[in-house]
Design an enzyme around this catalytic site. Sequence first.
Site, PDB file in Angstrom:
ATOM      1  CE  LYS A   1      -1.534   3.080   2.833  1.00  0.00           C
ATOM      2  NZ  LYS A   1      -1.651   4.273   1.988  1.00  0.00           N
TER       3      LYS A   1
ATOM      4  CD  GLU B   1      13.741   0.852   8.706  1.00  0.00           C
ATOM      5  OE1 GLU B   1      14.280   1.806   9.306  1.00  0.00           O
ATOM      6  OE2 GLU B   1      14.288  -0.249   8.564  1.00  0.00           O
TER       7      GLU B   1
ATOM      8  CB  CYS C   1      13.241   9.220   8.347  1.00  0.00           C
ATOM      9  SG  CYS C   1      14.022   8.235   7.083  1.00  0.00           S
TER      10      CYS C   1
ATOM     11  CD  GLU D   1      10.486  12.576  11.935  1.00  0.00           C
ATOM     12  OE1 GLU D   1       9.405  12.011  12.117  1.00  0.00           O
ATOM     13  OE2 GLU D   1      11.446  12.035  11.366  1.00  0.00           O
TER      14      GLU D   1
HETATM   15  P1  NAP Z   1       2.427   8.163   8.222  1.00  0.00           P
HETATM   16  O1  NAP Z   1       1.278   9.067   8.365  1.00  0.00           O
HETATM   17  O2  NAP Z   1       2.798   7.278   9.347  1.00  0.00           O
HETATM   18  O3  NAP Z   1       2.116   7.306   6.900  1.00  0.00           O
HETATM   19  C1  NAP Z   1       2.933   6.286   6.429  1.00  0.00           C
HETATM   20  C2  NAP Z   1       2.062   5.235   5.746  1.00  0.00           C
HETATM   21  O4  NAP Z   1       1.222   4.615   6.714  1.00  0.00           O
HETATM   22  C3  NAP Z   1       1.145   5.807   4.679  1.00  0.00           C
HETATM   23  O5  NAP Z   1       1.024   4.873   3.637  1.00  0.00           O
HETATM   24  C4  NAP Z   1      -0.154   5.955   5.439  1.00  0.00           C
HETATM   25  O6  NAP Z   1      -1.301   6.002   4.636  1.00  0.00           O
HETATM   26  C5  NAP Z   1      -0.130   4.712   6.286  1.00  0.00           C
HETATM   27  N1  NAP Z   1      -1.021   4.760   7.438  1.00  0.00           N
HETATM   28  C6  NAP Z   1      -1.633   5.832   8.009  1.00  0.00           C
HETATM   29  N2  NAP Z   1      -2.409   5.442   9.031  1.00  0.00           N
HETATM   30  C7  NAP Z   1      -2.310   4.101   9.124  1.00  0.00           C
HETATM   31  C8  NAP Z   1      -2.865   3.121   9.993  1.00  0.00           C
HETATM   32  N3  NAP Z   1      -3.704   3.439  10.981  1.00  0.00           N
HETATM   33  N4  NAP Z   1      -2.502   1.830   9.815  1.00  0.00           N
HETATM   34  C9  NAP Z   1      -1.637   1.485   8.843  1.00  0.00           C
HETATM   35  N5  NAP Z   1      -1.098   2.367   7.976  1.00  0.00           N
HETATM   36  C10 NAP Z   1      -1.413   3.658   8.116  1.00  0.00           C
HETATM   37  O7  NAP Z   1       3.737   8.930   7.877  1.00  0.00           O
HETATM   38  P2  NAP Z   1       3.884  10.062   6.797  1.00  0.00           P
HETATM   39  O8  NAP Z   1       3.339  11.322   7.331  1.00  0.00           O
HETATM   40  O9  NAP Z   1       3.340   9.578   5.517  1.00  0.00           O
HETATM   41  O10 NAP Z   1       5.510  10.132   6.689  1.00  0.00           O
HETATM   42  C11 NAP Z   1       6.294  10.859   7.556  1.00  0.00           C
HETATM   43  C12 NAP Z   1       6.863  10.008   8.683  1.00  0.00           C
HETATM   44  O11 NAP Z   1       7.547   8.869   8.184  1.00  0.00           O
HETATM   45  C13 NAP Z   1       7.903  10.743   9.474  1.00  0.00           C
HETATM   46  O12 NAP Z   1       7.710  10.513  10.850  1.00  0.00           O
HETATM   47  C14 NAP Z   1       9.221  10.127   9.041  1.00  0.00           C
HETATM   48  O13 NAP Z   1      10.290  10.193   9.899  1.00  0.00           O
HETATM   49  C15 NAP Z   1       8.836   8.743   8.787  1.00  0.00           C
HETATM   50  N6  NAP Z   1       9.774   8.150   7.849  1.00  0.00           N
HETATM   51  C16 NAP Z   1      10.668   7.216   8.303  1.00  0.00           C
HETATM   52  C17 NAP Z   1      11.591   6.642   7.444  1.00  0.00           C
HETATM   53  C18 NAP Z   1      12.555   5.603   7.885  1.00  0.00           C
HETATM   54  O14 NAP Z   1      13.053   4.864   7.057  1.00  0.00           O
HETATM   55  N7  NAP Z   1      12.887   5.481   9.138  1.00  0.00           N
HETATM   56  C19 NAP Z   1      11.582   7.014   6.115  1.00  0.00           C
HETATM   57  C20 NAP Z   1      10.669   7.973   5.684  1.00  0.00           C
HETATM   58  C21 NAP Z   1       9.762   8.511   6.576  1.00  0.00           C
HETATM   59  P3  NAP Z   1      -1.782   7.357   3.929  1.00  0.00           P
HETATM   60  O15 NAP Z   1      -1.235   7.250   2.558  1.00  0.00           O
HETATM   61  O16 NAP Z   1      -3.261   7.313   3.951  1.00  0.00           O
HETATM   62  O17 NAP Z   1      -1.233   8.503   4.711  1.00  0.00           O
END
Ligand code: NAP
Length: 475
Positions: free
Chosen positions: A170, A245, A279, A379
């Site tokens: 997804k 991650e 990240c 963050e």
């Molecule tokens: P996010 O809101 O956690 O979303 C990540 C993914 O999870 C998206 O596909 C999102 O769907 C999905 N998601 C949302 N709610 C969910 C739920 N209840 N159950 C399962 N999946 C769900 O994060 P983001 O705002 O997109 O990205 C930013 C964050 O990612 C930051 O905190 C960043 O540090 C972290 N990040 C970490 C890494 C790493 O490798 N460590 C790399 C990149 C980013 P939707 O498409 O609907 O939002």
Amino acid sequence: MRNQTKHFINGEWIEPAGSDTIEVINPATEEVIGKISAGTKEDLDKAVAAAKAAYPSFSKSTREERIDWLEKIVEGYKKRSSELIDVMTDELGAPLSISEHVHFKMGLAHFKKAAEALKTFSFSEDRDGHTLVKESIGVSGLITPWNFPTNQTSTKIAGAIAAGSPVVLKPAEKTPYAAMILADIIHEAGVPKGAFNLVNGTGDVIGDGISSHPDIDFVSFTGSGGVGEKIMQNASKTIKKVALELGGKSPLIVLEDADMEKAAKMAVSNMFMNTGQVCTAATRILVPKTKKDKFEDAVQKVLPSFSMGNPREDGHNAGPLVSEGQWDTVQSYIQKGIDEGATVLVGGTGKPEGLHKGYFAKPTVFTNVSNDMVIAQEEIFGPVISIITYDDLDHALEIANDTIYGLAGYVVGNDPEQLRYVASNIRAGQITVNNARTDFMAPFGGFKQSGIGREWGDFGIEEYLEVKAVLGMPS
Ligand code: NAP
Ligand code: MG
């Protein structure tokens, strides 16, 4: 308009079960560029069933077959380069040069490295008294964020194919199109039907459905800590393995003997990279108290060589933030920093001059920051960094480790002994010394609340494997 409302299930693009759609917006123009399906549980069930049906033969595919698929994906991925680069600029807002040299190349590197690691990967080993076998973990659910549309998806898919684990992906709803191109590339590479499935939709429906699905054995998630926590909770009901991650608040330690201009360039280029939506971004710049003025001057000096602007125009280092929501979040953090008493050295709230259309935020450097401020602990995920001073190296390390996160750490300076001391005392998954290049074979992942597990190269293959011990097998 890119109206692509089908899901990729069992080797073909199929109509969704429901009719709800999600609009995809270009953050540089604020215009709708297309729509995707808001997938339903019914769509997900079909994809999981296809993956489950593919498991018996895909998990028994040979090393040679998997290397061949990965190498063909590399070829197909290269062929689609201009399309991938173009679409990432549209959906993410990355400057074309960044879409090419960062996003496109990172995705490519993961498929190449997985193929390379697979050539020598040990799936079985005779040990004293038993044989150790590593087998495909089963059906994997992959949930990815928007900030690196090809990197995050490719590292997971490459590891899964190398391990013979069928997947349901997804992608992030904000950046789905690069992933949809990947689906075609994977299919054309000859990966068996059902081994790769893609269902678009929201996190609340498809993401949640993946983490609680009884027929999914492993969930690999990249995203925020809050969602990571929900995934662990859901996964616990069927005792799924999870890899997370998550976020970071990584320190860059500037040593006393560092070249201040070089250090400032590292800090600023890292602030511009992907508009700070990284990240592993070094968001806390730890500078010796005695070098504070020099460092601040150096920041002012190097800044004019960086620019933010229209991602389709040449010469910019950064584009807009991904969405209006992300823009609002970043603004509220900048305001919070001001309210907490930090000093704005550069930037501030509002939009940069001349960039009123699009979700552009001002590159912002705070100074006189103390590590207990919200801007030093949470963050921000935007082009915002904080300068924090330290008395001596142990004090720097104490500040560096005073965080719930542990994804990355950076150090710049000359004295090898101090560089080693810092590298061995920051509690984080990846330490970069003096601008070292990214190594796509090096394991990537976090200590503490930055996550569980490691991706990239051979470690990325391990994620999708289970260990089996066989005792007493006649030889
Ligand atoms: P996010 O809101 O956690 O979303 C990540 C993914 O999870 C998206 O596909 C999102 O769907 C999905 N998601 C949302 N709610 C969910 C739920 N209840 N159950 C399962 N999946 C769900 O994060 P983001 O705002 O997109 O990205 C930013 C964050 O990612 C930051 O905190 C960043 O540090 C972290 N990040 C970490 C890494 C790493 O490798 N460590 C790399 C990149 C980013 P939707 O498409 O609907 O939002
Ligand atoms: Mg989100």
